[in-house]
Scaffold this motif. Structure first.
Motif, PDB file in Angstrom:
ATOM      1  N   VAL A  25      -2.119 -17.323  -0.302  1.00  0.00           N
ATOM      2  CA  VAL A  25      -1.794 -18.580  -0.573  1.00  0.00           C
ATOM      3  C   VAL A  25      -2.349 -19.602   0.151  1.00  0.00           C
ATOM      4  O   VAL A  25      -2.958 -20.673  -0.090  1.00  0.00           O
ATOM      5  CB  VAL A  25      -0.015 -18.997  -0.387  1.00  0.00           C
ATOM      6  CG1 VAL A  25       0.302 -20.357  -0.695  1.00  0.00           C
ATOM      7  CG2 VAL A  25       0.630 -17.690  -1.571  1.00  0.00           C
ATOM      8  N   SER A 106       3.195 -15.917  -4.737  1.00  0.00           N
ATOM      9  CA  SER A 106       2.026 -15.298  -4.635  1.00  0.00           C
ATOM     10  C   SER A 106       1.986 -14.025  -5.563  1.00  0.00           C
ATOM     11  O   SER A 106       2.614 -13.126  -5.652  1.00  0.00           O
ATOM     12  CB  SER A 106       1.899 -15.344  -3.359  1.00  0.00           C
ATOM     13  OG  SER A 106       0.524 -14.406  -3.076  1.00  0.00           O
ATOM     14  N   ARG A 112      -3.526 -12.006 -11.401  1.00  0.00           N
ATOM     15  CA  ARG A 112      -3.127 -13.304 -11.845  1.00  0.00           C
ATOM     16  C   ARG A 112      -3.426 -13.417 -13.216  1.00  0.00           C
ATOM     17  O   ARG A 112      -4.111 -12.781 -13.747  1.00  0.00           O
ATOM     18  CB  ARG A 112      -4.002 -14.498 -10.923  1.00  0.00           C
ATOM     19  CG  ARG A 112      -3.235 -14.523  -9.531  1.00  0.00           C
ATOM     20  CD  ARG A 112      -4.135 -15.441  -8.829  1.00  0.00           C
ATOM     21  NE  ARG A 112      -3.860 -15.263  -7.280  1.00  0.00           N
ATOM     22  CZ  ARG A 112      -4.691 -15.626  -6.303  1.00  0.00           C
ATOM     23  NH1 ARG A 112      -5.775 -16.383  -6.673  1.00  0.00           N
ATOM     24  NH2 ARG A 112      -4.174 -15.244  -5.150  1.00  0.00           N
ATOM     25  N   ALA A 147      -1.634 -23.776  -9.952  1.00  0.00           N
ATOM     26  CA  ALA A 147      -0.214 -23.422  -9.775  1.00  0.00           C
ATOM     27  C   ALA A 147       0.597 -24.546 -10.304  1.00  0.00           C
ATOM     28  O   ALA A 147       1.627 -24.412 -11.041  1.00  0.00           O
ATOM     29  CB  ALA A 147      -0.040 -23.354  -8.417  1.00  0.00           C
ATOM     30  N   TYR A 151       3.692 -24.575 -13.052  1.00  0.00           N
ATOM     31  CA  TYR A 151       5.313 -25.182 -12.714  1.00  0.00           C
ATOM     32  C   TYR A 151       5.512 -26.285 -13.786  1.00  0.00           C
ATOM     33  O   TYR A 151       6.489 -26.344 -14.139  1.00  0.00           O
ATOM     34  CB  TYR A 151       5.253 -25.855 -11.374  1.00  0.00           C
ATOM     35  CG  TYR A 151       4.860 -24.838 -10.020  1.00  0.00           C
ATOM     36  CD1 TYR A 151       5.640 -23.632  -9.961  1.00  0.00           C
ATOM     37  CD2 TYR A 151       4.086 -25.026  -9.206  1.00  0.00           C
ATOM     38  CE1 TYR A 151       5.526 -22.833  -9.206  1.00  0.00           C
ATOM     39  CE2 TYR A 151       3.883 -24.248  -8.065  1.00  0.00           C
ATOM     40  CZ  TYR A 151       4.367 -23.077  -8.266  1.00  0.00           C
ATOM     41  OH  TYR A 151       4.390 -22.213  -7.119  1.00  0.00           O
TER      42      TYR A 151
HETATM   43  C1  COA Z   1       0.219 -19.471  -8.753  1.00  0.00           C
HETATM   44  C2  COA Z   1       0.231 -17.970  -8.931  1.00  0.00           C
HETATM   45  C3  COA Z   1       1.288 -17.404  -8.382  1.00  0.00           C
HETATM   46  C4  COA Z   1       0.627 -17.721 -10.448  1.00  0.00           C
HETATM   47  O1  COA Z   1       0.685 -16.298 -10.720  1.00  0.00           O
HETATM   48  P1  COA Z   1      -0.002 -15.810 -12.227  1.00  0.00           P
HETATM   49  O2  COA Z   1       0.901 -14.218 -12.107  1.00  0.00           O
HETATM   50  O3  COA Z   1      -1.327 -15.903 -12.232  1.00  0.00           O
HETATM   51  O4  COA Z   1       1.019 -16.642 -13.249  1.00  0.00           O
HETATM   52  P2  COA Z   1       0.849 -16.518 -14.753  1.00  0.00           P
HETATM   53  O5  COA Z   1       0.112 -15.391 -15.225  1.00  0.00           O
HETATM   54  O6  COA Z   1       2.539 -16.583 -15.158  1.00  0.00           O
HETATM   55  O7  COA Z   1       0.533 -17.897 -15.141  1.00  0.00           O
HETATM   56  C5  COA Z   1      -0.841 -18.025 -15.123  1.00  0.00           C
HETATM   57  C6  COA Z   1      -1.126 -19.383 -15.210  1.00  0.00           C
HETATM   58  O8  COA Z   1      -2.189 -19.429 -13.977  1.00  0.00           O
HETATM   59  C7  COA Z   1      -3.318 -19.450 -14.568  1.00  0.00           C
HETATM   60  N1  COA Z   1      -4.198 -18.918 -13.380  1.00  0.00           N
HETATM   61  C8  COA Z   1      -4.217 -19.353 -12.317  1.00  0.00           C
HETATM   62  N2  COA Z   1      -5.197 -18.380 -11.524  1.00  0.00           N
HETATM   63  C9  COA Z   1      -5.382 -17.662 -12.376  1.00  0.00           C
HETATM   64  C10 COA Z   1      -6.459 -16.353 -12.140  1.00  0.00           C
HETATM   65  N3  COA Z   1      -6.956 -16.337 -11.072  1.00  0.00           N
HETATM   66  N4  COA Z   1      -6.693 -15.819 -13.512  1.00  0.00           N
HETATM   67  C11 COA Z   1      -5.937 -15.975 -14.306  1.00  0.00           C
HETATM   68  N5  COA Z   1      -5.105 -16.948 -14.850  1.00  0.00           N
HETATM   69  C12 COA Z   1      -4.834 -17.848 -13.675  1.00  0.00           C
HETATM   70  C13 COA Z   1      -3.220 -18.907 -15.983  1.00  0.00           C
HETATM   71  O9  COA Z   1      -4.367 -19.233 -16.649  1.00  0.00           O
HETATM   72  C14 COA Z   1      -2.015 -19.528 -16.249  1.00  0.00           C
HETATM   73  O10 COA Z   1      -2.150 -20.789 -16.707  1.00  0.00           O
HETATM   74  P3  COA Z   1      -2.430 -21.383 -18.223  1.00  0.00           P
HETATM   75  O11 COA Z   1      -1.777 -20.648 -19.131  1.00  0.00           O
HETATM   76  O12 COA Z   1      -2.201 -22.986 -17.581  1.00  0.00           O
HETATM   77  O13 COA Z   1      -4.212 -21.292 -17.973  1.00  0.00           O
HETATM   78  C15 COA Z   1      -1.007 -17.132  -8.526  1.00  0.00           C
HETATM   79  O14 COA Z   1      -2.023 -17.798  -9.329  1.00  0.00           O
HETATM   80  C16 COA Z   1      -1.304 -17.168  -7.406  1.00  0.00           C
HETATM   81  O15 COA Z   1      -0.826 -16.469  -6.386  1.00  0.00           O
HETATM   82  N6  COA Z   1      -2.148 -18.185  -6.787  1.00  0.00           N
HETATM   83  C17 COA Z   1      -2.552 -18.163  -5.269  1.00  0.00           C
HETATM   84  C18 COA Z   1      -1.219 -18.797  -4.346  1.00  0.00           C
HETATM   85  C19 COA Z   1      -0.842 -20.021  -4.874  1.00  0.00           C
HETATM   86  O16 COA Z   1      -1.289 -21.048  -5.184  1.00  0.00           O
HETATM   87  N7  COA Z   1       0.684 -20.070  -4.853  1.00  0.00           N
HETATM   88  C20 COA Z   1       1.361 -21.150  -5.172  1.00  0.00           C
HETATM   89  C21 COA Z   1       1.346 -22.160  -4.161  1.00  0.00           C
HETATM   90  S1  COA Z   1       2.403 -23.629  -4.471  1.00  0.00           S
END
Ligand code: COA
Length: 169
Positions: A25, A106, A112, A147, A151
């Motif tokens: 993160v 995270s 992701r 992110a 949300y």
């Molecule tokens: C934010 C986070 C927790 C989301 O987890 P996730 O399992 O990817 O979430 P979901 O699959 O339910 O949703 C994914 C959404 O994020 C997008 N996304 C973000 N990063 C991505 C990646 N590397 N690969 C694919 N999709 C991604 C997806 O496309 C989708 O959004 P969209 O449908 O509008 O495009 C994850 O991206 C993460 O750990 N990010 C880094 C840490 C972070 O930013 N944490 C939040 C701090 S406020």
């Protein structure tokens, strides 16, 4: 990408295993807003976060959720409950007496986009609602668009924006 993950509740005994996931993160923050540096080191960010999590896990309504595939930890989310009087909310908005905060979320890069992050948010909200808490907040860096989109799709709206002017910048 597999969706065959398992989600379970964690405890203070699991804290050390969260370090790489929290540091991911932190790296996301640095990558999305390099102009806000200098940032703290990986060691320092985890030292500070760990201390916060120890405090939050000592409160009765806190939930730490851990997601894993086989025995590898691939994601986590943490939510806790605050009295609204301890927050920036009550002089401006009408809410219940208690506010749920999604403190962290995270998912490892390889996992992701497969719905795990959304599922963790849903489970944390269900936990809070089960405790009579229906008003939620969370914080994000404004540059962390991926992110924030997640949300917003779940009903969260930008609400309070801090601006900073740090001398070391
Ligand atoms: C934010 C986070 C927790 C989301 O987890 P996730 O399992 O990817 O979430 P979901 O699959 O339910 O949703 C994914 C959404 O994020 C997008 N996304 C973000 N990063 C991505 C990646 N590397 N690969 C694919 N999709 C991604 C997806 O496309 C989708 O959004 P969209 O449908 O509008 O495009 C994850 O991206 C993460 O750990 N990010 C880094 C840490 C972070 O930013 N944490 C939040 C701090 S406020």
């Amino acid at each position: 990408v597999t969706t065959a993950w398992q989600i379970r509740a964690g405890s203070a005994a699991d804290l050390d295993s969260l370090a790489p996931l929290w540091i991911a993160v932190h790296h996301r923050h640095v990558e999305t807003m390099p102009e806000l540096g200098p940032y703290v080191s990986d060691d320092e960010t985890w030292h500070q976060r760990r201390k916060l999590y120890v405090e939050l896990l000592a409160k009765p309504d806190t939930l730490l959720l851990l997601a894993s595939v086989a025995d590898e930890l691939i994601g986590y989310g943490l939510a806790h409950v605050m009295a609204v009087s301890e927050t920036w909310i009550p002089d401006t908005w009408q809410t219940g007496e208690r506010i749920g905060e999604i403190e962290s979320l995270s998912v490892l890069p390889a996992y992701r986009g497969s719905g795990l992050g959304s599922q963790l948010v849903d489970r944390l909200e269900t936990h809070l609602r089960d405790r009579g808490v229906d008003d939620f907040v969370l914080g994000a860096l404004p540059g962390n668009r991926d992110a924030i989109r997640l949300y917003e799709r779940r009903g969260y709206r930008p609400t309070w924006l801090y601006l900073s002017k740090f001398q070391g910048r």
